[in-house]
Write a protein that holds these residues in place. Structure first.
Motif, PDB file in Angstrom:
ATOM      1  N   ALA A 254       4.812  20.598  11.409  1.00 51.78           N
ATOM      2  CA  ALA A 254       5.485  19.495  12.110  1.00 51.78           C
ATOM      3  C   ALA A 254       5.644  18.239  11.249  1.00 51.78           C
ATOM      4  N   ARG A 255       4.678  17.969  10.383  1.00 49.89           N
ATOM      5  CA  ARG A 255       4.675  16.715   9.638  1.00 49.89           C
ATOM      6  C   ARG A 255       5.689  16.755   8.487  1.00 49.89           C
ATOM      7  N   VAL A 256       6.559  15.773   8.440  1.00 52.31           N
ATOM      8  CA  VAL A 256       7.582  15.725   7.395  1.00 52.31           C
ATOM      9  C   VAL A 256       7.307  14.586   6.426  1.00 52.31           C
ATOM     10  N   GLN A 257       7.298  14.893   5.154  1.00 47.30           N
ATOM     11  CA  GLN A 257       7.284  13.893   4.084  1.00 47.30           C
ATOM     12  C   GLN A 257       8.263  14.363   3.021  1.00 47.30           C
ATOM     13  N   PHE A 258       8.869  13.455   2.308  1.00 46.18           N
ATOM     14  CA  PHE A 258       9.848  13.808   1.265  1.00 46.18           C
ATOM     15  C   PHE A 258      10.964  14.677   1.837  1.00 46.18           C
ATOM     16  N   GLY A 259      11.286  14.450   3.110  1.00 40.60           N
ATOM     17  CA  GLY A 259      12.397  15.172   3.721  1.00 40.60           C
ATOM     18  C   GLY A 259      12.112  16.624   4.040  1.00 40.60           C
TER      19      GLY A 259
ATOM     20  N   GLU B 124       3.157   3.881   6.587  1.00 40.10           N
ATOM     21  CA  GLU B 124       3.704   3.796   7.941  1.00 40.10           C
ATOM     22  C   GLU B 124       3.443   5.132   8.631  1.00 40.10           C
ATOM     23  N   PRO B 125       3.602   5.166   9.947  1.00 38.82           N
ATOM     24  CA  PRO B 125       3.398   6.454  10.623  1.00 38.82           C
ATOM     25  C   PRO B 125       4.238   7.575   9.993  1.00 38.82           C
ATOM     26  N   GLY B 126       5.434   7.266   9.565  1.00 37.17           N
ATOM     27  CA  GLY B 126       6.287   8.310   9.002  1.00 37.17           C
ATOM     28  C   GLY B 126       6.331   8.353   7.491  1.00 37.17           C
ATOM     29  N   ALA B 127       5.620   7.464   6.831  1.00 36.28           N
ATOM     30  CA  ALA B 127       5.690   7.402   5.362  1.00 36.28           C
ATOM     31  C   ALA B 127       4.318   7.133   4.783  1.00 36.28           C
ATOM     32  N   GLY B 128       3.661   8.191   4.304  1.00 36.31           N
ATOM     33  CA  GLY B 128       2.349   8.043   3.688  1.00 36.31           C
ATOM     34  C   GLY B 128       2.439   8.429   2.227  1.00 36.31           C
ATOM     35  N   SER B 129       2.369   9.725   1.968  1.00 38.28           N
ATOM     36  CA  SER B 129       2.567  10.199   0.594  1.00 38.28           C
ATOM     37  C   SER B 129       3.958   9.820   0.106  1.00 38.28           C
ATOM     38  N   ASP B 130       4.894   9.911   1.012  1.00 35.81           N
ATOM     39  CA  ASP B 130       6.296   9.617   0.684  1.00 35.81           C
ATOM     40  C   ASP B 130       6.584   8.147   0.966  1.00 35.81           C
ATOM     41  N   GLY B 398      13.757  11.909   9.152  1.00 36.61           N
ATOM     42  CA  GLY B 398      12.532  11.119   9.324  1.00 36.61           C
ATOM     43  C   GLY B 398      11.305  11.982   9.538  1.00 36.61           C
ATOM     44  N   GLY B 399      10.111  11.377   9.346  1.00 31.41           N
ATOM     45  CA  GLY B 399       8.848  12.096   9.501  1.00 31.41           C
ATOM     46  C   GLY B 399       8.360  12.018  10.916  1.00 31.41           C
TER      47      GLY B 399
END
Ligand SMILES: Cc1cc2nc3c(=O)[nH]c(=O)nc-3n(C[C@H](O)[C@H](O)[C@H](O)COP(=O)(O)OP(=O)(O)OC[C@H]3O[C@@H](n4cnc5c(N)ncnc54)[C@H](O)[C@@H]3O)c2cc1C
Lengths: 367, 399
Positions: A254-259, B124-130, B398-399
């Motif tokens: 579920a978790r999205v990072q870097f698209g 941010e909730p949607g931006a950690g590593s990224d 978005g994350g």
């Protein structure tokens, strides 16, 4: 021993799982872990009515007449939800000890209450050293059964009505029955790092106690009870590890990072694969040991020792890695990852450490 | 102007002998040179010992790394904090490199003196590593900037006077290009800080809600749209600090590094003769020592004007050290580790370290991200394909 068919087991496990899903979710765990007694009495009654608390108590004494195989399955479910309460202490450890001692009077007096959940019992088997060996016992008994010394790391010692205390006697080790309100005894609740657990320490100063005579050496009975407890704990660990891996994999999808989903990164995927190997191995070890104990198989000693350390290590590894795989969110109290991590750490210390069991495992091969 | 090593050593030790008193230990503002009172730090800055590598214009002496170490060692020898901030003060270094002249003149001395508290408004909730995926929005209105969005895991936000903010100023360019970097004033109505309870049962980190918060034009660091570049500098300082020191056991903000700790612990627990424990202690002690050797070698390389790949390894090494040390402490204590609370300080230490090790393995960029950086930037391995790298940020998932 009553014979459980596969259908019986599945029916019981399913019913238990449904009850836990209903009544022992994360919110319930968090609520009861903050209370002094640390468990939900009403749920306890329902678990007892279902036959889970008395599962391994013989049918003659009001139990289900089950054995390690059924018990292990039940405990996988308990571990998956981090069930709080004296199931392991009373229904498994104390009940098995009374049965292994073979003391008819104690069986008749204590087992029915343990089985129906109205009596909470536990066993005090070690001292401040926290090693589950005869040498680590720090309580001594006089001829007339007065106890002096210290017992510690007693699981649910503060919840118990009845304590079964291992003590040195002139001619070996004995097991003594003490009521929680006996004179000359101080029970201290110890602050446990794992808030879902209750442990206590007791100082005895000439506490009157009732010796529970046994046909054989008492330490053998203690070992037999510990074997059943180890199997139960192994089941709890395997079930806990599997649930944590499931949660973690769901999150990685579920978790999205870097698209992209973080699970699409090989770093995460490889960790997840390794954890599956851990949790599947734990499940195999726990179930194999349960079967070996039930059948009195030749490899019972090595199988139980293997389950004890493999499941402890798997649960610890899975929960610790899971925090890393979640990132910052798992560093919060509000996220369940730490509850499992803390349970895994305490399970890995109770009734002997993984390195203690690795040594035993080798000894089982004559090494 | 050059000075001999001997003369420098004499000068600094004489100054310390005349001025340092242990009573100067105390709390500076959050996030600043740990464990010193602003009064002491002010003396150190004015005597030009705080940042000896920096130029004289900026409170320094223009010393090379070798001589700067002489100063730092003299401070360490008497237990006085405050020197070496040219390496360790991430806030002051970032401001010195990127702040506007007027803001720099105000903020740099205040940071060195520990007068202002700081926090990092990156995640941010949607931006950690990224981090390049942050969605906090900054718009220019007349002569100032207006900030809207949410930050999370912000350590020390409640005490901070400024937050180093990474936010988006342009949504029509690819993600790395539309970011800008600010020193956002924290004590204003548009900034709401809500503490989060941590697994350690502490509440150092927070959620920060930004609703029409205001930054002045001089709070911008680096060029508009150049925030990613500023961030790289700030992250490098943060990670290098995390690679050299970490918060040890709960009992204090001590550095881990006392080799004898584990040996003493094992002796006290009567486990020092256990070959398994001995092996474990040797391994952890060696890991710490090797990390220190690596760091020292990296620094020596730096002094000769080359950049050092080994520097990137420090944070990853520290994370491993902390997790391993926690495991060994637990093994030494055995069942004792089941406990917590003030009556059980050894257990408290082991359990706290077990949990707080994730501060280093997750905070400041996770171990996995560090490995990617080492693989790609240090070893020159091909980069992971990044699906959203060249897309206008508006179109990014978005994350
Ligand atoms: C104690 C603590 C204090 C903190 N303090 C601050 C602070 O003051 N200010 C601040 O801004 N932030 C702070 N943080 C946040 C920290 O920087 C982030 O938690 C961290 O960068 C990870 O981001 P995330 O939590 O969103 O996890 P995610 O980025 O969602 O990561 C989840 C998992 O995916 C993995 N992953 C993600 N991307 C990749 C990839 N490309 N390849 C392989 N694996 C990947 C990660 O390693 C991790 O295992 C703090 C965190 C902690 C734990």
């Amino acid at each position: 021993m009553a014979s459980f068919t596969d259908e019986d087991r599945t029916a019981l496990t399913d019913a238990f799982r449904r009850l836990l899903n209903d009544r022992a979710g994360e919110a319930d765990v968090r609520r009861v872990m903050e209370t002094p007694e640390g468990y939900d009495r009403d749920l306890w009654r329902q678990i007892a009515e279902m036959g889970v608390v008395g599962l391994v108590v013989s049918e003659d004494h009001g139990g289900g007449g089950g054995g390690p195989v059924e018990l292990e399955r039940i405990m996988e479910e308990a571990g998956a939800v981090l069930l709080c309460g004296p199931l392991l202490s009373s229904g498994v450890l104390a009940a098995s000890l009374i049965q292994a001692l073979g003391n008819e009077d104690a069986k008749a007096r204590l087992l029915p209450g343990i089985a129906d959940g109205s009596l909470i019992a536990t066993a005090a088997l070690t001292g401040d050293a926290g090693e589950w060996t005869p040498e680590a016992i720090e309580v001594s008994a006089t001829e007339d059964g007065a106890l002096t010394g210290v017992a510690s790391y007693i699981t649910h010692g503060q919840n118990a009505d009845i304590l079964l205390v291992a003590a040195h006697m002139a001619d070996g080790i004995g097991v003594f029955e003490v009521a929680a309100d006996a004179p000359g005894m101080t029970i201290t609740a110890l602050p446990a790092f794992d808030h879902t657990l209750r442990i206590a320490r007791i100082e005895f100063a000439g506490t009157p106690a009732k010796a529970l005579r046994s046909d054989g050496p008492c330490w053998d009975a203690i070992e037999a009870a510990l074997d059943m407890t180890r199997i139960a704990l192994a089941g709890e660990q395997a079930g806990g590890a599997r649930r944590v891996l499931e949660m973690t994999v769901d999150y990685a999808k579920a978790r999205v990072q870097f698209g992209r989903s973080i699970g699409s990164f090989q770093a995460i995927k490889h960790m997840a694969a390794d954890l599956l190997l851990e949790s599947e191995s734990a499940t195999s070890a726990a179930r194999h040991a349960a079967r070996a104990l039930a059948d009195g198989a030749d490899d019972v000693r090595s199988s139980v020792a293997l389950a004890a350390f493999a499941c402890a290590d798997a649960f610890t590894t899975v929960t610790a890695t899971s925090v890393q795989m979640h990132g910052g969110i798992a560093f919060t109290w509000a996220h369940p990852a730490h509850l499992y991590l803390k349970r895994a750490r305490s399970d890995a210390q109770l009734f002997g450490t993984p390195s203690f069991y690795r040594e035993r495992y080798l000894q089982a091969f004559g090494a | 102007m050059t000075i001999s090593d001997e003369a420098l050593h004499k000068e600094v030790t004489a100054w310390l002998a005349a001025n340092w008193k242990p009573t100067f230990r105390g709390r500076a503002a959050a996030g600043s040179a740990g464990g010193a009172s602003p009064e002491w730090l002010t003396m150190v800055v004015e005597a030009r010992w705080a940042v000896p590598r920096w130029s004289e214009q900026w409170y320094g002496r223009g010393l090379d790394d070798h001589q700067a170490r002489i100063v730092e060692r003299a401070f360490a020898a008497v237990g006085a904090p405050g020197s070496g901030q040219d390496r360790s003060n991430l806030w002051a270094n970032t401001a010195l490199a990127y702040a506007s002249p007027s803001f720099k003149a105000k903020i740099v001395p205040a940071l060195l003196k520990g007068e202002v508290g700081m926090c990092l408004l990156y995640s941010e909730p949607g931006a950690g590593s990224d981090l390049a995926g942050v969605r906090t929005r900054v718009e220019r209105v007349d002569d100032h900037y207006v900030v809207n969005g949410q930050k999370v895991w912000t350590s020390s936000a409640a005490e901070a006077d400024y937050g180093m903010l990474l936010a988006r100023t342009d949504w029509d360019v690819p993600k790395h290009k539309g970011l800008s970097f600010f020193f956002l004033p924290m004590k204003q109505p548009g900034v709401e800080v809500r503490p989060l309870r941590q697994i350690t049962n502490e509440s150092h980190f927070n959620e920060v809600f930004l609703t029409d918060a205001i930054a002045s034009a001089e709070n911008l660091l680096g060029p508009l749209g150049g925030g990613w570049g500023v961030l790289q500098t700030a992250l490098a300082y943060e990670r290098s600090v995390m690679g050299e020191a970490a918060r040890g056991p709960r009992s204090g903000a001590k550095e881990t590094g006392g080799e004898t700790n584990l040996i003493d612990l094992a002796r006290e627990a009567g486990r020092l003769n256990d070959p398994l424990i001995r092996e474990d202690i040797a391994r952890v002690t060696a890991l710490k020592m090797l990390n220190r050797m690596n760091t020292a070698r990296a620094k020596a390389d730096l002094a000769q004007g080359t950049s050092s790949p080994i520097m990137s390894l420090g944070k990853l090494a520290m994370s491993r050290i902390l997790h391993e040390e926690a495991r060994v402490r637990t093994a030494i204590l055995g069942a004792g580790s089941l406990l917590e609370g003030p009556d059980h300080p050894r257990a408290e230490d082991a359990n706290f370290l077990t949990l707080n090790a994730y501060f280093t393995s997750i905070g400041g960029g996770t171990d996995q991200i560090q490995r990617n950086i080492i693989g790609e930037r240090v070893l020159g391995l091909p980069k992971e394909p990044e699906v959203d790298r060249d897309v206008p940020f508006r179109q990014v998932r978005g994350g």
